[in-house]
Write a protein that holds these residues in place. Sequence first.
Motif, PDB file in Angstrom:
ATOM      1  N   UNK A  62      77.297  24.510  15.172  1.00  0.00           N
ATOM      2  CA  UNK A  62      77.593  24.707  13.756  1.00  0.00           C
ATOM      3  C   UNK A  62      78.898  25.496  13.608  1.00  0.00           C
ATOM      4  N   UNK A  63      79.814  24.992  12.789  1.00  0.00           N
ATOM      5  CA  UNK A  63      81.095  25.649  12.590  1.00  0.00           C
ATOM      6  C   UNK A  63      80.960  26.832  11.640  1.00  0.00           C
ATOM      7  N   UNK A  64      81.890  27.788  11.779  1.00  0.00           N
ATOM      8  CA  UNK A  64      81.840  28.995  10.948  1.00  0.00           C
ATOM      9  C   UNK A  64      81.819  28.676   9.462  1.00  0.00           C
ATOM     10  N   UNK A  65      82.617  27.701   9.065  1.00  0.00           N
ATOM     11  CA  UNK A  65      82.706  27.383   7.643  1.00  0.00           C
ATOM     12  C   UNK A  65      81.398  26.836   7.085  1.00  0.00           C
ATOM     13  N   UNK A  83      81.916  44.714   3.818  1.00  0.00           N
ATOM     14  CA  UNK A  83      81.297  43.816   4.786  1.00  0.00           C
ATOM     15  C   UNK A  83      81.628  42.362   4.444  1.00  0.00           C
ATOM     16  N   UNK A  84      81.539  42.033   3.163  1.00  0.00           N
ATOM     17  CA  UNK A  84      81.840  40.674   2.730  1.00  0.00           C
ATOM     18  C   UNK A  84      83.265  40.262   3.047  1.00  0.00           C
ATOM     19  N   UNK A  85      84.200  41.178   2.840  1.00  0.00           N
ATOM     20  CA  UNK A  85      85.609  40.883   3.123  1.00  0.00           C
ATOM     21  C   UNK A  85      85.819  40.573   4.602  1.00  0.00           C
ATOM     22  N   UNK A  86      85.273  41.424   5.464  1.00  0.00           N
ATOM     23  CA  UNK A  86      85.477  41.250   6.901  1.00  0.00           C
ATOM     24  C   UNK A  86      84.843  39.963   7.417  1.00  0.00           C
ATOM     25  N   UNK A  87      83.689  39.608   6.892  1.00  0.00           N
ATOM     26  CA  UNK A  87      83.032  38.378   7.337  1.00  0.00           C
ATOM     27  C   UNK A  87      83.696  37.140   6.739  1.00  0.00           C
ATOM     28  N   UNK A  88      84.220  37.276   5.523  1.00  0.00           N
ATOM     29  CA  UNK A  88      84.967  36.168   4.928  1.00  0.00           C
ATOM     30  C   UNK A  88      86.228  35.881   5.722  1.00  0.00           C
ATOM     31  N   UNK A  89      86.865  36.953   6.216  1.00  0.00           N
ATOM     32  CA  UNK A  89      88.066  36.789   7.040  1.00  0.00           C
ATOM     33  C   UNK A  89      87.769  36.038   8.326  1.00  0.00           C
ATOM     34  N   UNK A  90      86.517  36.106   8.768  1.00  0.00           N
ATOM     35  CA  UNK A  90      86.110  35.378   9.978  1.00  0.00           C
ATOM     36  C   UNK A  90      85.801  33.917   9.696  1.00  0.00           C
ATOM     37  N   UNK A  91      85.741  33.557   8.422  1.00  0.00           N
ATOM     38  CA  UNK A  91      85.522  32.161   8.059  1.00  0.00           C
ATOM     39  C   UNK A  91      84.127  31.820   7.580  1.00  0.00           C
ATOM     40  N   UNK A 145      79.019  51.844  10.565  1.00  0.00           N
ATOM     41  CA  UNK A 145      79.427  51.010  11.700  1.00  0.00           C
ATOM     42  C   UNK A 145      80.826  50.492  11.418  1.00  0.00           C
ATOM     43  N   UNK A 146      81.657  50.452  12.437  1.00  0.00           N
ATOM     44  CA  UNK A 146      83.017  49.963  12.270  1.00  0.00           C
ATOM     45  C   UNK A 146      82.990  48.454  12.030  1.00  0.00           C
ATOM     46  N   UNK A 147      83.837  47.967  11.131  1.00  0.00           N
ATOM     47  CA  UNK A 147      83.862  46.538  10.790  1.00  0.00           C
ATOM     48  C   UNK A 147      83.956  45.608  11.992  1.00  0.00           C
ATOM     49  N   UNK A 148      84.807  45.958  12.968  1.00  0.00           N
ATOM     50  CA  UNK A 148      84.958  45.083  14.130  1.00  0.00           C
ATOM     51  C   UNK A 148      83.673  44.980  14.945  1.00  0.00           C
ATOM     52  N   UNK A 149      82.952  46.102  15.060  1.00  0.00           N
ATOM     53  CA  UNK A 149      81.702  46.080  15.798  1.00  0.00           C
ATOM     54  C   UNK A 149      80.652  45.278  15.039  1.00  0.00           C
ATOM     55  N   UNK A 150      80.621  45.421  13.724  1.00  0.00           N
ATOM     56  CA  UNK A 150      79.672  44.645  12.923  1.00  0.00           C
ATOM     57  C   UNK A 150      79.943  43.152  13.064  1.00  0.00           C
ATOM     58  N   UNK A 151      81.204  42.772  13.037  1.00  0.00           N
ATOM     59  CA  UNK A 151      81.568  41.360  13.204  1.00  0.00           C
ATOM     60  C   UNK A 151      81.105  40.849  14.572  1.00  0.00           C
ATOM     61  N   UNK A 152      81.258  41.684  15.604  1.00  0.00           N
ATOM     62  CA  UNK A 152      80.802  41.293  16.940  1.00  0.00           C
ATOM     63  C   UNK A 152      79.301  41.100  16.975  1.00  0.00           C
ATOM     64  N   UNK A 153      78.572  41.972  16.307  1.00  0.00           N
ATOM     65  CA  UNK A 153      77.118  41.854  16.247  1.00  0.00           C
ATOM     66  C   UNK A 153      76.712  40.578  15.509  1.00  0.00           C
ATOM     67  N   UNK A 154      77.408  40.290  14.427  1.00  0.00           N
ATOM     68  CA  UNK A 154      77.113  39.072  13.663  1.00  0.00           C
ATOM     69  C   UNK A 154      77.352  37.834  14.518  1.00  0.00           C
ATOM     70  N   UNK A 155      78.441  37.818  15.252  1.00  0.00           N
ATOM     71  CA  UNK A 155      78.742  36.677  16.129  1.00  0.00           C
ATOM     72  C   UNK A 155      77.646  36.498  17.180  1.00  0.00           C
ATOM     73  N   UNK A 156      77.183  37.620  17.730  1.00  0.00           N
ATOM     74  CA  UNK A 156      76.125  37.546  18.747  1.00  0.00           C
ATOM     75  C   UNK A 156      74.830  37.015  18.147  1.00  0.00           C
ATOM     76  N   UNK A 157      74.494  37.464  16.943  1.00  0.00           N
ATOM     77  CA  UNK A 157      73.283  36.981  16.281  1.00  0.00           C
ATOM     78  C   UNK A 157      73.379  35.482  15.989  1.00  0.00           C
ATOM     79  N   UNK A 158      74.531  35.065  15.512  1.00  0.00           N
ATOM     80  CA  UNK A 158      74.705  33.662  15.146  1.00  0.00           C
ATOM     81  C   UNK A 158      74.842  32.746  16.352  1.00  0.00           C
ATOM     82  N   UNK A 159      75.166  33.320  17.508  1.00  0.00           N
ATOM     83  CA  UNK A 159      75.260  32.510  18.720  1.00  0.00           C
ATOM     84  C   UNK A 159      73.925  31.844  19.039  1.00  0.00           C
ATOM     85  N   UNK A 160      72.838  32.457  18.548  1.00  0.00           N
ATOM     86  CA  UNK A 160      71.519  31.867  18.795  1.00  0.00           C
ATOM     87  C   UNK A 160      71.358  30.517  18.127  1.00  0.00           C
TER      88      UNK A 160
END
Length: 227
Positions: free
Chosen positions: A1-4, A21-29, A110-125
């Motif tokens: 599944x693609x980010x978009x 949080x919304x801004x940082x995750x939106x920047x990730x696509x 939590x720092x935005x970059x670390x939160x983004x990393x956690x989100x990516x790990x969760x979504x990797x499932x």
Amino acid sequence: MKKKDIKILLVDDEQDILEIVGYNLTQEGYQIVTASNGKEAILKAKKELPQLIIMDVMMPEMDGMEACENIRKIPELSNVIITFLTARSEDYSQVAGFDAGADDYINKPIKPKLLVSKVKALLRRLKDEEQNSETLNVGGIEINREEYKIVKDDIEIVLPRKEFELFYLLASKPGKVFKREEILDKVWGNEVIVGGRTIDVHIRKLREKIGEELFKTIKGVGYKFEV
């Protein structure tokens, strides 16, 4: 599944948290949807069918724990990933969060970059689930990875996502001695930082829900891991 194509529901009563949080995750696509309390979260989740919900605990009208429990009862949201993002860092709060059906528990701040990393790990499932959908039959127990369902003697045993994934991992290789690092990587993702008691808490809940004898059937001589 693609980010978009991935939709994330953010739930918090603090507008600045939603915006940051919304801004940082939106920047990730990612697609971002927001709610300001538990009741609104349930309505938005039903309408939007997100892949991930990031939710605060202490909120007006309905707190995150109750909202999580209600969302888990909605069939079309049975596989949604839910993580709490909260300032409540006590052990009992984390245990309550997992009992409510959460997949993870992240502490503020939590720092935005670390939160983004956690989100990516969760979504990797999501990718892992697409690649590893299958059914195991061990000791008279049917474990359906695709439907997150366990059946024993025609009785379905319902488990939160994290407990199911842990049980599925242990059942996939009966008798194997798992290292803690391997369990954390397979179940939580190696980018996710969890407390040392997280595995123990989930094992205890599995024993309570599945039963000691059934658990031993899966593991042969019980649960084993290396420190």
